[in-house]
Design a protein around this motif. Structure first.
Motif, mmCIF file in Angstrom:
data_model
loop_
_atom_site.group_PDB
_atom_site.id
_atom_site.type_symbol
_atom_site.label_atom_id
_atom_site.label_comp_id
_atom_site.label_asym_id
_atom_site.label_seq_id
_atom_site.Cartn_x
_atom_site.Cartn_y
_atom_site.Cartn_z
ATOM 1 N N SER A 13 0.512 -6.793 11.790
ATOM 2 C CA SER A 13 0.875 -8.023 10.681
ATOM 3 C C SER A 13 0.298 -8.110 9.821
ATOM 4 C CB SER A 13 0.047 -8.756 11.791
ATOM 5 O OG SER A 13 1.391 -9.242 13.640
ATOM 6 N N TYR A 14 -0.243 -8.839 8.854
ATOM 7 C CA TYR A 14 -0.845 -8.725 7.993
ATOM 8 C C TYR A 14 -1.025 -10.467 8.181
ATOM 9 C CZ TYR A 14 0.488 -5.254 5.072
ATOM 10 O OH TYR A 14 0.244 -3.428 4.203
ATOM 11 N N GLY A 15 -1.599 -10.475 8.739
ATOM 12 C CA GLY A 15 -2.198 -12.482 9.296
ATOM 13 C C GLY A 15 -1.004 -12.389 10.204
ATOM 14 N N SER A 18 4.290 -11.021 10.886
ATOM 15 C CA SER A 18 4.347 -9.840 11.752
ATOM 16 C C SER A 18 5.710 -8.299 10.639
ATOM 17 C CB SER A 18 4.858 -10.228 13.639
ATOM 18 O OG SER A 18 5.764 -9.002 14.147
ATOM 19 N N ILE A 19 5.121 -7.723 10.353
ATOM 20 C CA ILE A 19 5.221 -6.737 9.615
ATOM 21 C C ILE A 19 6.324 -5.730 10.565
ATOM 22 C CG2 ILE A 19 5.463 -5.100 7.472
ATOM 23 C CD1 ILE A 19 4.698 -8.087 6.994
ATOM 24 N N LEU A 20 5.441 -4.354 11.527
ATOM 25 C CA LEU A 20 6.283 -3.723 11.887
ATOM 26 C C LEU A 20 6.311 -4.342 13.765
ATOM 27 C CD1 LEU A 20 4.213 -0.158 11.065
ATOM 28 C CD2 LEU A 20 6.369 -1.736 9.823
ATOM 29 N N SER A 38 15.905 -0.992 3.432
ATOM 30 C CA SER A 38 15.514 -2.282 2.200
ATOM 31 C C SER A 38 14.964 -2.740 1.818
ATOM 32 C CB SER A 38 16.778 -3.379 2.253
ATOM 33 O OG SER A 38 16.024 -3.764 3.726
ATOM 34 N N ASN A 39 14.323 -3.030 0.318
ATOM 35 C CA ASN A 39 13.049 -3.406 0.783
ATOM 36 C C ASN A 39 12.691 -3.637 1.331
ATOM 37 O OD1 ASN A 39 14.051 -4.192 -3.022
ATOM 38 N ND2 ASN A 39 12.882 -2.463 -2.608
ATOM 39 N N GLY A 40 11.023 -4.540 1.920
ATOM 40 C CA GLY A 40 10.296 -5.206 2.504
ATOM 41 C C GLY A 40 10.382 -4.832 4.272
ATOM 42 N N ALA A 41 11.557 -3.870 4.717
ATOM 43 C CA ALA A 41 11.891 -3.334 6.092
ATOM 44 C C ALA A 41 10.895 -2.637 6.331
ATOM 45 C CB ALA A 41 13.003 -2.418 5.689
ATOM 46 N N GLY A 42 9.222 -1.907 5.522
ATOM 47 C CA GLY A 42 8.069 -1.561 5.788
ATOM 48 C C GLY A 42 7.953 -0.845 6.230
ATOM 49 N N LYS A 43 8.505 0.525 5.036
ATOM 50 C CA LYS A 43 8.177 1.454 5.306
ATOM 51 C C LYS A 43 6.836 1.836 4.746
ATOM 52 C CE LYS A 43 12.099 1.620 2.238
ATOM 53 N NZ LYS A 43 12.664 0.757 2.064
ATOM 54 N N SER A 44 6.979 1.482 3.969
ATOM 55 C CA SER A 44 5.330 1.669 3.168
ATOM 56 C C SER A 44 4.082 1.547 3.862
ATOM 57 C CB SER A 44 5.185 1.046 1.644
ATOM 58 O OG SER A 44 6.413 1.775 0.999
ATOM 59 N N THR A 45 4.349 -0.073 4.391
ATOM 60 C CA THR A 45 3.560 -0.082 5.384
ATOM 61 C C THR A 45 3.416 0.578 6.793
ATOM 62 O OG1 THR A 45 4.046 -2.569 4.829
ATOM 63 C CG2 THR A 45 3.102 -1.964 7.216
ATOM 64 N N LEU A 46 4.556 1.729 7.164
ATOM 65 C CA LEU A 46 4.038 2.497 8.358
ATOM 66 C C LEU A 46 4.180 3.490 7.722
ATOM 67 C CD1 LEU A 46 5.581 3.204 10.604
ATOM 68 C CD2 LEU A 46 7.377 4.369 10.087
ATOM 69 N N THR A 214 12.784 6.902 0.756
ATOM 70 C CA THR A 214 13.746 7.359 0.092
ATOM 71 C C THR A 214 14.757 5.885 -0.306
ATOM 72 O OG1 THR A 214 15.267 8.312 -1.312
ATOM 73 C CG2 THR A 214 15.011 8.624 0.735
ATOM 74 N N HIS A 215 14.825 4.996 -1.447
ATOM 75 C CA HIS A 215 16.446 4.489 -1.316
ATOM 76 C C HIS A 215 17.762 5.206 -2.058
ATOM 77 C CE1 HIS A 215 13.996 0.643 -0.982
ATOM 78 N NE2 HIS A 215 13.499 0.951 -1.622
ATOM 79 N N ASN A 216 17.823 6.762 -1.466
ATOM 80 C CA ASN A 216 18.128 7.387 -2.485
ATOM 81 C C ASN A 216 19.248 8.047 -0.660
ATOM 82 O OD1 ASN A 216 19.823 9.959 -2.796
ATOM 83 N ND2 ASN A 216 19.270 9.563 -4.731
HETATM 84 N N1 LIG Z 1 -0.350 -6.366 1.515
HETATM 85 C C1 LIG Z 1 0.271 -7.141 1.755
HETATM 86 N N2 LIG Z 1 -0.424 -8.174 2.405
HETATM 87 C C2 LIG Z 1 0.857 -9.421 2.618
HETATM 88 N N3 LIG Z 1 2.253 -8.375 3.411
HETATM 89 C C3 LIG Z 1 2.513 -7.107 2.853
HETATM 90 C C4 LIG Z 1 1.530 -6.817 2.255
HETATM 91 N N4 LIG Z 1 1.972 -5.206 1.951
HETATM 92 C C5 LIG Z 1 3.412 -5.303 2.394
HETATM 93 N N5 LIG Z 1 2.988 -6.832 2.542
HETATM 94 C C6 LIG Z 1 4.737 -7.511 3.881
HETATM 95 O O1 LIG Z 1 4.775 -6.106 4.120
HETATM 96 C C7 LIG Z 1 6.531 -5.954 4.486
HETATM 97 C C8 LIG Z 1 7.125 -4.843 4.438
HETATM 98 O O2 LIG Z 1 6.938 -4.465 2.723
HETATM 99 P P1 LIG Z 1 6.401 -2.127 2.652
HETATM 100 O O3 LIG Z 1 6.150 -2.316 1.133
HETATM 101 O O4 LIG Z 1 6.371 -2.238 4.097
HETATM 102 O O5 LIG Z 1 8.174 -2.479 2.339
HETATM 103 P P2 LIG Z 1 9.291 -1.273 2.175
HETATM 104 O O6 LIG Z 1 9.614 -0.773 3.100
HETATM 105 O O7 LIG Z 1 7.916 -0.388 1.553
HETATM 106 O O8 LIG Z 1 9.794 -1.588 0.469
HETATM 107 P P3 LIG Z 1 9.953 -1.481 -0.674
HETATM 108 O O9 LIG Z 1 11.378 -0.451 -0.333
HETATM 109 O O10 LIG Z 1 10.002 -1.757 -1.605
HETATM 110 O O11 LIG Z 1 9.231 -0.197 -0.845
HETATM 111 C C9 LIG Z 1 6.999 -7.247 3.655
HETATM 112 O O12 LIG Z 1 7.730 -7.808 3.173
HETATM 113 C C10 LIG Z 1 5.734 -7.206 2.041
HETATM 114 O O13 LIG Z 1 5.955 -8.592 1.633
#
Ligand SMILES: Nc1ncnc2c1ncn2[C@@H]1O[C@H](COP(=O)(O)OP(=O)(O)OP(=O)(O)O)[C@@H](O)[C@H]1O
Ligand SMILES: [Mg+2]
Length: 254
Positions: A13-15, A18-20, A38-46, A214-216
């Motif tokens: 979670s961020y604060g 809940s993200i993952l 899609s954007n915001g799905a949580g890939k980079s967070t994972l 990837t988005h591709n």
């Molecule tokens: N540092 C942060 N603080 C608060 N929320 C965050 C932070 N980083 C990411 N998030 C939120 O976490 C969620 C997942 O973001 P993440 O960057 O993991 O998505 P993503 O799948 O990598 O998207 P993209 O395809 O746009 O790169 C989003 O809702 C984003 O706004």
């Protein structure tokens, strides 16, 4: 088969957001895995959680058989040294030569990932690097077909060339695993295809495990053995790339 990465029911979670939400998967030695969503799905967070750049709230992540939450700082450093990290923007040091940038890989660090190292890294130059490091860096540049540009400044390269240098820098670490967050996203279609082809070929050749986002959708299917799709912080698909219905996948995720 040996599991290189294991994620067991992880949540993050961020604060209070809940993200993952209960992500589980395992990556075997030599396997390549693509991550779509899609954007915001949580890939980079994972990806950040896998490197322990963000703490998970519940669940377990193991790299090379060790649970990363329990590692001492020195153990975490040596574990991260076994992982080459490549980001969407290559993060080369602009004023240094291509060769010097690749030599950085020998430090087992990535400038974006390990920000505290940046000042040390920018002082680094191939003049101070040992000849063995330089030779190895040249070999890595040859593997990405850039040996002829070894002495060019990094800021004079095209996006595709820069990303190939970033791959060479990751290879320089002699990693067991490469994690790449949208490595082809800033490239044109031809350069993107080339970089992804190179990535998967080099990893396969060297037996390095690979995770890339990837988005591709075509890249996700063509350049990985397995693909996972994320939706709102959950894993919605985890399957071999040979068995996917590309048309249905594109309709849902492209
Ligand atoms: N540092 C942060 N603080 C608060 N929320 C965050 C932070 N980083 C990411 N998030 C939120 O976490 C969620 C997942 O973001 P993440 O960057 O993991 O998505 P993503 O799948 O990598 O998207 P993209 O395809 O746009 O790169 C989003 O809702 C984003 O706004
Ligand atoms: Mg992302």
């Amino acid at each position: 088969m040996v599991a290189i990465v294991t994620a067991e029911d992880i949540a993050m979670s961020y604060g209070s957001t809940s993200i993952l939400k209960g992500v589980s998967f395992a990556l075997e030695a030599g396997e390549s895995l693509s991550l779509i969503g899609s954007n915001g799905a949580g890939k980079s967070t994972l990806i950040r959680c896998l490197l322990r750049l963000e703490p998970i709230t519940t669940g377990r992540i193991s790299l090379f058989g060790r649970e990363i939450q329990n590692l001492k700082p020195s153990e975490l450093r040596s574990t991260r040294c076994r992982v080459g990290v490549v980001f969407q923007r290559h993060n080369l040091v602009p004023r240094l030569s291509v060769l010097s940038n690749v030599v950085h890989g020998a430090l087992g660090r990535n400038t974006q990932t390990f920000g505290s190292m940046i000042s040390g890294i920018t002082l680094w130059s191939h003049i101070t690097a040992g000849s063995a490091h330089r030779e190895r860096a040249m070999e890595c540049l040859e593997r990405v077909n850039l040996a002829d540009l070894a002495h060019r400044r990094a800021d004079s390269l095209s996006g595709g060339q820069s990303q190939r240098v970033a791959i060479a820098r990751a290879l320089m670490q002699d990693p067991d695993l490469i994690i790449a967050d949208e490595p082809a996203a800033s490239l044109d279609p031809i350069a993107g295809e080339e970089v992804m082809g190179l990535f998967s070929e080099l990893c396969r050749e060297a037996g390095v495990s690979l995770i890339f986002s990837t988005h591709n959708i075509s890249h996700a299917v063509d350049f990985a053995d397995r693909m996972m799709a994320m939706k709102s912080g959950r894993m919605s698909i985890d399957c071999p790339t040979g068995s996917v219905d590309l048309k249905a996948l594109k309709a849902e995720y492209a």
